[in-house]
Write an enzyme that holds these catalytic residues in place. Structure first.
Site, mmCIF file in Angstrom:
data_model
loop_
_atom_site.group_PDB
_atom_site.id
_atom_site.type_symbol
_atom_site.label_atom_id
_atom_site.label_comp_id
_atom_site.label_asym_id
_atom_site.label_seq_id
_atom_site.Cartn_x
_atom_site.Cartn_y
_atom_site.Cartn_z
ATOM 1 C CE LYS A 20 -3.233 -2.051 3.327
ATOM 2 N NZ LYS A 20 -3.640 -2.030 4.399
ATOM 3 C CE1 TYR A 60 -8.370 -3.730 2.264
ATOM 4 C CE2 TYR A 60 -8.367 -1.226 0.665
ATOM 5 C CZ TYR A 60 -7.598 -2.560 1.816
ATOM 6 O OH TYR A 60 -6.299 -2.635 2.003
ATOM 7 N NE ARG A 98 -5.146 -12.658 5.635
ATOM 8 C CZ ARG A 98 -5.020 -11.562 6.004
ATOM 9 N NH1 ARG A 98 -5.773 -11.000 4.830
ATOM 10 N NH2 ARG A 98 -6.372 -11.003 6.848
ATOM 11 C CG ASN A 125 -2.837 -2.457 7.524
ATOM 12 O OD1 ASN A 125 -2.111 -2.294 6.743
ATOM 13 N ND2 ASN A 125 -3.435 -3.638 8.091
ATOM 14 C CG HIS A 128 -4.816 -6.531 0.157
ATOM 15 N ND1 HIS A 128 -6.086 -6.466 1.115
ATOM 16 C CD2 HIS A 128 -4.495 -7.497 -0.812
ATOM 17 C CE1 HIS A 128 -6.555 -7.604 0.631
ATOM 18 N NE2 HIS A 128 -5.739 -7.964 -0.332
ATOM 19 C CD GLU A 139 -8.562 -9.625 -2.160
ATOM 20 O OE1 GLU A 139 -6.984 -10.318 -2.349
ATOM 21 O OE2 GLU A 139 -9.613 -9.331 -1.795
HETATM 22 P P1 GDP Z 1 -6.388 -7.490 6.187
HETATM 23 O O1 GDP Z 1 -7.176 -8.164 5.307
HETATM 24 O O2 GDP Z 1 -5.572 -8.142 6.753
HETATM 25 O O3 GDP Z 1 -5.692 -6.229 5.176
HETATM 26 O O4 GDP Z 1 -7.322 -6.758 6.947
HETATM 27 P P2 GDP Z 1 -9.209 -6.308 6.586
HETATM 28 O O5 GDP Z 1 -9.886 -7.206 5.387
HETATM 29 O O6 GDP Z 1 -9.943 -6.344 8.096
HETATM 30 O O7 GDP Z 1 -9.102 -4.912 6.220
HETATM 31 C C1 GDP Z 1 -8.689 -3.719 5.544
HETATM 32 C C2 GDP Z 1 -7.364 -2.699 5.868
HETATM 33 O O8 GDP Z 1 -8.266 -2.126 6.197
HETATM 34 C C3 GDP Z 1 -6.462 -3.265 7.073
HETATM 35 O O9 GDP Z 1 -5.768 -4.001 6.112
HETATM 36 C C4 GDP Z 1 -6.179 -2.100 7.107
HETATM 37 O O10 GDP Z 1 -5.341 -0.699 6.734
HETATM 38 C C5 GDP Z 1 -7.723 -1.289 7.295
HETATM 39 N N1 GDP Z 1 -8.861 -1.442 8.870
HETATM 40 C C6 GDP Z 1 -9.773 -3.071 8.646
HETATM 41 N N2 GDP Z 1 -9.740 -2.074 10.294
HETATM 42 C C7 GDP Z 1 -9.178 -1.110 10.475
HETATM 43 C C8 GDP Z 1 -10.000 -0.003 11.284
HETATM 44 O O11 GDP Z 1 -10.360 -0.679 12.483
HETATM 45 N N3 GDP Z 1 -9.515 1.110 11.032
HETATM 46 C C9 GDP Z 1 -8.739 1.750 10.004
HETATM 47 N N4 GDP Z 1 -8.825 3.215 9.962
HETATM 48 N N5 GDP Z 1 -8.849 0.844 9.202
HETATM 49 C C10 GDP Z 1 -9.017 -0.229 9.141
HETATM 50 MG MG MG Z 2 -8.559 -8.459 3.952
#
Ligand code: GDP
Ligand code: MG
Length: 164
Positions: A20, A60, A98, A125, A128, A139
């Site tokens: 990212k 997303y 992952r 973070n 992705h 994706e």
């Molecule tokens: P991932 O698959 O580990 O990337 O996590 P998710 O699919 O749950 O969320 C996608 C992305 O959304 C995450 O990598 C974060 O960048 C963002 N994100 C997820 N949860 C939060 C949150 O509680 N707050 C914020 N600001 N961003 C979040």
């Molecule tokens: Mg995810």
């Protein structure tokens, strides 16, 4: 060709990995690519791209109802840096990817994982990775045209992947 489909542990798979824009700004592209490369995974597609709003929203889509969704899409599409979109191939690469990346929240990510080693907050973070065969398929198709994903073989494959 990809021999194995969903639910075959250890099968040859493809996954969508993206550095990212925060990872790009921090100069961690080579570090991240290096970790997948050194593990033995194969890079079959890569490009630098600022995603359109429809692509970021679809990417997303499972988070559409979450309070941070609009901010996340605004951020990804901001153009403050590009995203490095990739497809990696190899045995169990979806699940192992992952694990290499680490938990979503950096405070839960193990040291030794990318997020555990380089990140502090969930909104920065840096990387992705697809979380299932279904999301990987979706994706890869969302971010890449089929001709951008190239089939090739390692000349040293027999020294990296055994037949049993
Ligand atoms: P991932 O698959 O580990 O990337 O996590 P998710 O699919 O749950 O969320 C996608 C992305 O959304 C995450 O990598 C974060 O960048 C963002 N994100 C997820 N949860 C939060 C949150 O509680 N707050 C914020 N600001 N961003 C979040
Ligand atoms: Mg995810």
């Amino acid at each position: 060709t990809i021999k194995t489909a969903a639910g075959t542990p250890g099968g040859i798979e493809r996954t969508f990995i993206a550095v990212k824009l925060d990872g790009v700004q921090r100069g961690l592209v080579s570090e991240i690519i290096g970790r997948f490369e050194r593990k033995g995974y194969k890079l079959v597609a890569i490009k630098s791209v600022v995603p359109s709003r429809p692509i970021a929203e679809a990417h997303y889509g499972d988070l559409r109802a979450r309070p941070f969704f609009k901010g996340l899409v605004d951020y990804m599409t901001s153009g403050r840096a590009p995203v490095i979109a990739m497809v990696w191939e190899g045995p169990d690469v979806i699940r192992q990817g992952r694990r290499i990346i680490g938990a979503t929240n950096p405070m839960d990510a193990q040291p030794g994982s990318i997020r555990g080693d380089f990140t502090l907050t969930v909104g920065r973070n840096i990387i992705h990775g697809s979380d299932s065969f279904e999301s990987a398929t979706f994706e890869i198709g969302l971010w890449f045209d089929p001709e951008e994903v190239y089939n090739w073989r390692f000349t040293n494959e027999e020294w990296v992947v055994s037949q049993n």
